[in-house]
Scaffold this active site. Structure first.
Site, PDB file in Angstrom:
ATOM      1  CG  HIS A 145       6.462  10.348  -1.018  1.00  0.00           C
ATOM      2  ND1 HIS A 145       5.364  11.137  -0.776  1.00  0.00           N
ATOM      3  CD2 HIS A 145       6.162   9.386  -0.410  1.00  0.00           C
ATOM      4  CE1 HIS A 145       4.646  10.893   0.092  1.00  0.00           C
ATOM      5  NE2 HIS A 145       4.932   9.574   0.301  1.00  0.00           N
ATOM      6  CE  LYS A 166       6.894   8.252   3.289  1.00  0.00           C
ATOM      7  NZ  LYS A 166       5.602   7.321   3.085  1.00  0.00           N
ATOM      8  CG  ASP A 184       3.454  14.781   0.956  1.00  0.00           C
ATOM      9  OD1 ASP A 184       3.404  13.334   0.780  1.00  0.00           O
ATOM     10  OD2 ASP A 184       3.086  15.441   0.121  1.00  0.00           O
ATOM     11  NE  ARG A 250      14.966 -10.115   9.073  1.00  0.00           N
ATOM     12  CZ  ARG A 250      13.902 -10.906   9.233  1.00  0.00           C
ATOM     13  NH1 ARG A 250      14.101 -11.889  10.270  1.00  0.00           N
ATOM     14  NH2 ARG A 250      12.946 -10.800   8.383  1.00  0.00           N
TER      15      ARG A 250
END
EC number: 2.7.11.-
Length: 314
Positions: A145, A166, A184, A250
Site C-alpha cells: 500500500h 500520501k 494506492d 530529527r
C-alpha cells in the site's frame, strides 16, 4: 507475503510458441499443467535411471545428447527409462533442434497426457531465451500500500497510515515534474538478487484517488510525461506523525532500511506537521539517496567533522 507464481504450458505456448519456434506434438490434455520455476532441466541422468532430482514442475529439455544416449540402449531399456520419467507426470517436455522424438517417447507422452513439444532452436539457445522469459514471468510478487513515484530517476515508495496524505504529496510531486507509477496499491516483483521493480496493477494504472476530488486520470490531466509504467525501487519514504519521531532522529536522521521480497531497501521517515512542504522534503530525500549511492553521506561527514572538532578542543 510474496505470492507464488506459475504458468501453464498452454500459456507458455501462446506467449512463446512463435518466438521459440515451438509446436505441440502430443499431450493436449495436459496443457493446463504448470511450471513454477524458471530453471529448466535436462533429463540426462533420468534416462540413465536416476530420477530422484527430476522436478515435475520444471520444463524438461531433451536435446541431441539425450536422444543419442537413448539410441545406444536396447528397446527394453529405452522403454523402461522413458516410462519412469514420464510416469512422474511432468509439466512439459521440449525436444530441441527440431528433432523428431522416437516412438517410445511419443507413446509415453500420449499415455501420461504429458505435453510434448518440439522447438527448432538448439538446446542452449532455447534454454537461455526461455529462462529469461520465465525469470520475468515467474518473479516473486508482493503488493504494498502506498504511492510509487519516479523522482529524479529513482523509484520512491511513499508509505504511511491511511488518510495521512500520501496521494496529495504524490499529486504535488507530479505538478513539480515527477512521474506517477502507481497509487494506492503497488505491485513489486523481484527481478534479480537485489533488484525490486514496482508497477501498478492494470486496473489502477494512471489513476489516483484524491479525497474530495475522487478518481483522477493523471495521464489525461498532465499528459504522458507525468506517468511511467515501472521503475526499480531505491527508496521508501514513510510519512509519520511528528510526535512519533525521536528528537535525536530529527537531527541526525540515522540510516534505516526496510525489507521487501528479502531485499533491503533504504528507508527515510519524514515527520509531518502543519506548514511543512512534504513534496519538497520527499524530493530532498530522493536527492540525498542519489548522493549516498555515489558514496556521499552528508550526515556521516557532519558527525565525523563534529567529533574531530571535539577531539581537538579537548
Amino acid at each position: 507475503m510474496a505470492q507464488a507464481r506459475r504458468i501453464t504450458i498452454r500459456e507458455l505456448l501462446a506467449a512463446q510458441g512463435e518466438i521459440a519456434r515451438m509446436r505441440l506434438l502430443v499431450g493436449e490434455a495436459g496443457l493446463d499443467r504448470y511450471i513454477d520455476h524458471p530453471r529448466m532441466q535436462k533429463p540426462s541422468l533420468a534416462f540413465a535411471g536416476f530420477i530422484d532430482n527430476l522436478s515435475d514442475y520444471r520444463l524438461q529439455v531433451v536435446g541431441k545428447t539425450e536422444l543419442d544416449y537413448l539410441a545406444t540402449r536396447s528397446t527394453e531399456e529405452q522403454k523402461k527409462a522413458v516410462d519412469a520419467v514420464f510416469d512422474l507426470r511432468l509439466a512439459g517436455v521440449v525436444i530441441t533442434r527440431g528433432q523428431e522424438p522416437p516412438a517410445i517417447i511419443l507413446e509415453a507422452a500420449r499415455r501420461t497426457d504429458t505435453p510434448l513439444l518440439v522447438s527448432e532452436l538448439p538446446s542452449s539457445t532455447f534454454m537461455t531465451n526461455m529462462m529469461l522469459y520465465l525469470s520475468q514471468r515467474l518473479a516473486p510478487v508482493v503488493y504494498q500500500h502506498g504511492v510509487y513515484m519516479d523522482i529524479f530517476g529513482l523509484g520512491v515508495l511513499i508509505t504511511g497510515s491511511s488518510g495521512i496524505g500520501k496521494s496529495e504529496v504524490g499529486l504535488e510531486l507530479i505538478s513539480r515534474g515527477s512521474r506517477l507509477i502507481a497509487d494506492d496499491m503497488v505491485e513489486f516483483s523481484r527481478k534479480g538478487p537485489t533488484a525490486i521493480v514496482g508497477r501498478s496493477p492494470d486496473t489502477l494504472r494512471y489513476h489516483m484517488e484524491i479525497r474530495g476530488l475522487g478518481i483522477l486520470n493523471i495521464r489525461d490531466l498532465y499528459g504522458a510525461a507525468a506517468i511511467t509504467d515501472a521503475k526499480r525501487l531505491s527508496l521508501v519514504v514513510e510519512l509519520v506523525p511528528w510526535d512519533q519521531v525521536a528528537a535525536e532522529d530529527r537531527v541526525l536522521g540515522e540510516d534505516s532500511e526496510t525489507e521487501i521480497l528479502e531485499v533491503s531497501i533504504a528507508r527515510v521517515p519524514i515527520p509531518i506537521r502543519t506548514g511543512r512542504s512534504l513534496a519538497v522534503l520527499v524530493e530532498v530525500a530522493a536527492r540525498n539517496q542519489l548522493l549516498k549511492q555515489r558514496g556521499i553521506h552528508s550526515g556521516e561527514a557532519f558527525v565525523k567533522s563534529l567529533q574531530e572538532r571535539i577531539r581537538k578542543g579537548s
